[in-house]
Design a protein around this motif. Structure first.
Motif, PDB file in Angstrom:
ATOM      1  N   GLU A  43       0.799  -1.296   0.131  1.00  0.00           N
ATOM      2  CA  GLU A  43      -0.083  -0.009   0.067  1.00  0.00           C
ATOM      3  C   GLU A  43       1.010   1.393  -0.127  1.00  0.00           C
ATOM      4  O   GLU A  43       0.549   2.250  -0.778  1.00  0.00           O
TER       5      GLU A  43
ATOM      6  N   SER B 256       2.030   1.949  -3.354  1.00  0.00           N
ATOM      7  CA  SER B 256       0.940   2.277  -4.187  1.00  0.00           C
ATOM      8  C   SER B 256       0.971   3.767  -4.219  1.00  0.00           C
ATOM      9  O   SER B 256       0.151   4.589  -5.152  1.00  0.00           O
ATOM     10  N   LEU B 257       1.379   4.451  -3.091  1.00  0.00           N
ATOM     11  CA  LEU B 257       1.091   5.881  -2.771  1.00  0.00           C
ATOM     12  C   LEU B 257       2.161   6.685  -3.527  1.00  0.00           C
ATOM     13  O   LEU B 257       2.228   7.993  -3.562  1.00  0.00           O
TER      14      LEU B 257
ATOM     15  N   ASP C  47       3.991   8.557  -6.645  1.00  0.00           N
ATOM     16  CA  ASP C  47       3.348   9.197  -7.557  1.00  0.00           C
ATOM     17  C   ASP C  47       3.937   8.358  -8.889  1.00  0.00           C
ATOM     18  O   ASP C  47       4.987   7.558  -8.716  1.00  0.00           O
TER      19      ASP C  47
ATOM     20  N   CYS D  89       7.777  10.286  -3.284  1.00  0.00           N
ATOM     21  CA  CYS D  89       6.756  10.431  -2.147  1.00  0.00           C
ATOM     22  C   CYS D  89       7.332  11.186  -1.158  1.00  0.00           C
ATOM     23  O   CYS D  89       8.520  10.717  -0.817  1.00  0.00           O
TER      24      CYS D  89
ATOM     25  N   HIS E 285       2.999  12.929   2.780  1.00  0.00           N
ATOM     26  CA  HIS E 285       2.048  12.383   1.990  1.00  0.00           C
ATOM     27  C   HIS E 285       1.666  11.093   2.687  1.00  0.00           C
ATOM     28  O   HIS E 285       0.383  10.582   2.723  1.00  0.00           O
ATOM     29  N   LEU E 286       2.605  10.297   3.107  1.00  0.00           N
ATOM     30  CA  LEU E 286       2.181   8.971   3.897  1.00  0.00           C
ATOM     31  C   LEU E 286       1.518   9.161   5.117  1.00  0.00           C
ATOM     32  O   LEU E 286       0.613   8.277   5.189  1.00  0.00           O
TER      33      LEU E 286
ATOM     34  N   ARG F 284      -2.367   9.869   4.482  1.00  0.00           N
ATOM     35  CA  ARG F 284      -2.973   8.947   3.693  1.00  0.00           C
ATOM     36  C   ARG F 284      -2.811   7.420   4.362  1.00  0.00           C
ATOM     37  O   ARG F 284      -4.006   6.986   4.306  1.00  0.00           O
TER      38      ARG F 284
ATOM     39  N   ARG G 191      -0.099  -0.168  -8.811  1.00  0.00           N
ATOM     40  CA  ARG G 191      -0.918   1.352  -9.163  1.00  0.00           C
ATOM     41  C   ARG G 191      -2.093   0.867  -9.652  1.00  0.00           C
ATOM     42  O   ARG G 191      -3.219   1.876  -9.404  1.00  0.00           O
TER      43      ARG G 191
ATOM     44  N   ARG H 194      -4.751   0.370  -7.157  1.00  0.00           N
ATOM     45  CA  ARG H 194      -5.153   1.724  -6.474  1.00  0.00           C
ATOM     46  C   ARG H 194      -6.140   2.320  -7.173  1.00  0.00           C
ATOM     47  O   ARG H 194      -7.169   2.708  -6.655  1.00  0.00           O
TER      48      ARG H 194
END
Length: 100
Positions: free
Chosen positions: A23, A26-27, A29, A34, A38-39, A42, A93, A96
Motif C-alpha cells: 500500500e 501504491s502511494l 506518484d 513520495c 503524504h504517507l 494517507r 498502481r 489503487r
C-alpha cells in the motif's frame, strides 16, 4: 543464481510480503516519488510505524531516502523493481486506481 542475487530476492520478497508495504508503494506518484507527509496524511497508522516499514523497504533496496530540511522524501528504485519484480509497480498502481 549467485548468493548475493539470491539474498537480494529474499530481502525483496520479505519486504513485499507485508500488505501495508504494498500500500505504501501504491502511494508513490507516477515519477516514483513520495514525501513523508503524504504517507502520514494517507495512512491510518502512526509515524513510527510508517518509519519502520520505510526502513524495511530501504534495507531491501527498493527505495532511496533523501532529507530536505525537516522532511524526508522517498524515491523508488525502479531499476531494482524492473530487474527483480517486473510489472509489480504497474499492478500495484492499477489496483489503487480501481479502488479510488
Amino acid at each position: 543464481m549467485e548468493k548475493s542475487q539470491e539474498a537480494q530476492y529474499i530481502s525483496i520478497f520479505r519486504a513485499l510480503s507485508e500488505p501495508l508495504r504494498l500500500e505504501i508503494l501504491s502511494l508513490f506518484d507516477e515519477g516514483g516519488r513520495c514525501a513523508c507527509t503524504h504517507l502520514e496524511e494517507r495512512l491510518p497508522i502512526s509515524k513510527s510505524t510508517i518509519s519502520y516499514h520505510i526502513k524495511i523497504l530501504y534495507e531491501a533496496g527498493l527505495i532511496n531516502i533523501r532529507k530536505e530540511g525537516r522532511f524526508y522524501h522517498y524515491d523508488l528504485r525502479t531499476d531494482v523493481f524492473e530487474y527483480f519484480v517486473p510489472d509489480l509497480l504497474e499492478r500495484v498502481r492499477g489496483e489503487r486506481s480501481t479502488r479510488v
